[in-house]
Motif scaffolding. Structure first.
Motif, short mmCIF file in Angstrom:
data_model
loop_
_atom_site.label_atom_id
_atom_site.label_comp_id
_atom_site.label_asym_id
_atom_site.label_seq_id
_atom_site.Cartn_x
_atom_site.Cartn_y
_atom_site.Cartn_z
N GLN A 51 2.56 7.77 -9.23
CA GLN A 51 1.24 8.22 -9.65
C GLN A 51 1.33 9.39 -10.63
N GLN A 98 0.82 -1.21 0.00
CA GLN A 98 0.00 0.00 0.00
C GLN A 98 0.85 1.26 0.00
N GLU A 151 0.74 4.19 -2.94
CA GLU A 151 0.55 5.60 -2.61
C GLU A 151 1.71 6.48 -3.05
N ASP A 152 2.73 5.91 -3.69
CA ASP A 152 3.90 6.69 -4.09
C ASP A 152 3.49 7.79 -5.07
N SER A 153 3.77 9.03 -4.71
CA SER A 153 3.32 10.17 -5.53
C SER A 153 4.08 10.27 -6.84
N ASP A 165 -1.24 5.42 8.95
CA ASP A 165 -1.35 6.84 9.28
C ASP A 165 -1.35 7.12 10.77
N THR A 208 -3.90 0.52 8.64
CA THR A 208 -3.22 1.55 7.86
C THR A 208 -2.08 2.13 8.69
#
Length: 401
Positions: A87, A78, A82-84, A258, A256
């Protein structure tokens, strides 16, 4: 990802409309000088090449996800998703393909002449510049994307971020049994899943309405079900207040990173356990995990809660128990690395470093170090290795000291 691609498509439509509406403001001589007639060929090349690059990028990303799942741990995937940078790259390439398609369609309508092509030409040059910059960054990024070292760094950063949001410092000593009065109102959740977030402000509103403290029991990462206590209070609550407390707990199927520092430690230990399996036999990765996890634990011990993030009045948030955090990280490594002297030595030194950061953690670190020593001794084939590990353990935790 879809949002960035949609922006490129909107950009193409705006350019096409701008070319048709205000293209007449550009002189014909200027349009002929800059070569706007070639925009057709450029868009055709852009459409065909960007489709191939998008397919290549998507294949590389899927390969990285698959490799992380099979060789590292599925729980770390995950973070890769989520790697910017990944993306942005995929969205840029896909959006550029859509831009070229919209541009080709706009040109085929014949709504504007040679002067209107100038606007689309300028937009195409801008898109090409964005593609080149993104592609160069993507080539540099993909060289390490999804590798073991890269994944360990990602998990460490995610765990550090979760530590920053902790409401309290960890509590030393073994887990304490919660003393709940018999007359207390106990709230359970109707669903089954993992707590990923607790809305303390909403709990504070309920506490203010009820005139009593709300005591959440399920911290982020806890598996809740209808039999597991979610929170309790000494006040009598109506159905609306009970439901409001339940709604303050976000329940999902998976944990998660976070707001759950324990999850980051668990994932790090899973990476080390995979590396220590007989099929992989990579003690170096396990040592790298120990060092990364120890940095996270050091951050936890030094953590000073942000006053702006402190629990509001009326909400009593329990701290994480330090032994649970230590066991999440070190116990699986001690179990799977038993018999590997390099791993055993690094474990003892890591725990010794933590006790020097905070003297209150000494007893908890000593208990985990003794457990690791007891697991390692029967697994050693060499008496010299067993003697060396015992000597290192005694250096930091002398008998009776």
């Amino acid at each position: 990802m879809w949002f960035r691609s949609a922006l490129f498509c909107v950009f193409a439509v705006v350019l096409a409309l701008a070319g048709a509406l205000i293209g007449h403001a550009i002189s014909y001589d200027f349009a002929s000088k800059i070569g706007a007639k070639s925009v057709d060929n450029i868009l055709n090349v852009l459409a065909s090449s960007m489709l191939a690059v998008t397919t290549f990028s998507l294949t590389a990303m899927v390969s990285a996800y698959s490799g992380a799942t099979s060789n590292i741990t599925p729980r770390a995937v995950q973070l890769l998703i989520e790697d910017s940078t990944a993306q942005n790259a995929l969205a840029t390439f896909l959006g550029s393909f859509l831009f070229a398609i919209v541009g080709i369609i706009a040109l085929s309508t014949g709504l504007y002449g040679e002067t209107g092509r100038v606007i689309l030409y300028a937009g195409t040059i801008l898109v090409i510049v964005v593609i080149v910059v993104t592609f160069v960054r993507w080539i540099e990024h993909i060289a390490r994307f999804g590798r073991v070292s890269d994944t360990i760094e990602r998990v460490e950063r995610a765990a550090m971020g979760a530590v920053h949001g902790m409401a309290q410092r960890p509590r030393f000593g073994p887990r304490e049994r919660i003393a709940i009065p018999d007359s207390a109102t106990k709230i359970h959740h109707t669903g089954i899943g993992r707590v990923t977030y607790v809305d303390l402000a909403q709990l504070a509103d309920v506490a203010e309405d009820a005139g009593a403290e709300i005591n959440p029991v399920a911290l982020p990462g806890t598996l809740v079900d209808p039999a597991r206590l979610l929170a309790w209070t000494t006040a009598t609550l109506d159905d609306k207040q009970v439901q409001s407390i339940r709604d303050a707990f976000t329940i999902e199927h998976n944990r998660t990173f976070d707001h759950d520092p324990r999850f980051g430690l668990v994932v790090l230990s899973e990476i080390a356990s995979r590396a220590l399996s007989p099929a992989v036999n990579d003690p170096g990765t396990a040592i790298a995990v120990i060092e990364a996890g120890t940095r996270v634990m050091a951050r936890i011990l030094r953590h000073k809660p942000d006053p702006d993030r402190s629990p509001p009045a009326g909400v009593n948030v329990p701290p994480f128990a330090l032994p649970d955090l230590l066991e999440d990280l070190y116990r699986p490594i001690a179990r799977d690395g038993a018999g590997t002297i390099e791993v055993g030595v690094r474990l003892q030194k890591a725990l010794a470093a933590l006790q020097h950061i905070d003297e209150g953690a000494r007893a908890d670190c000593a208990a985990v170090a003794t457990d690791a020593l007891s697991r390692a001794h029967p697994a050693f084939d060499s008496a010299a290795d067993a003697e060396r590990l015992a000597r290192i353990h005694a250096r930091y935790w002398p008998a009776g000291g």
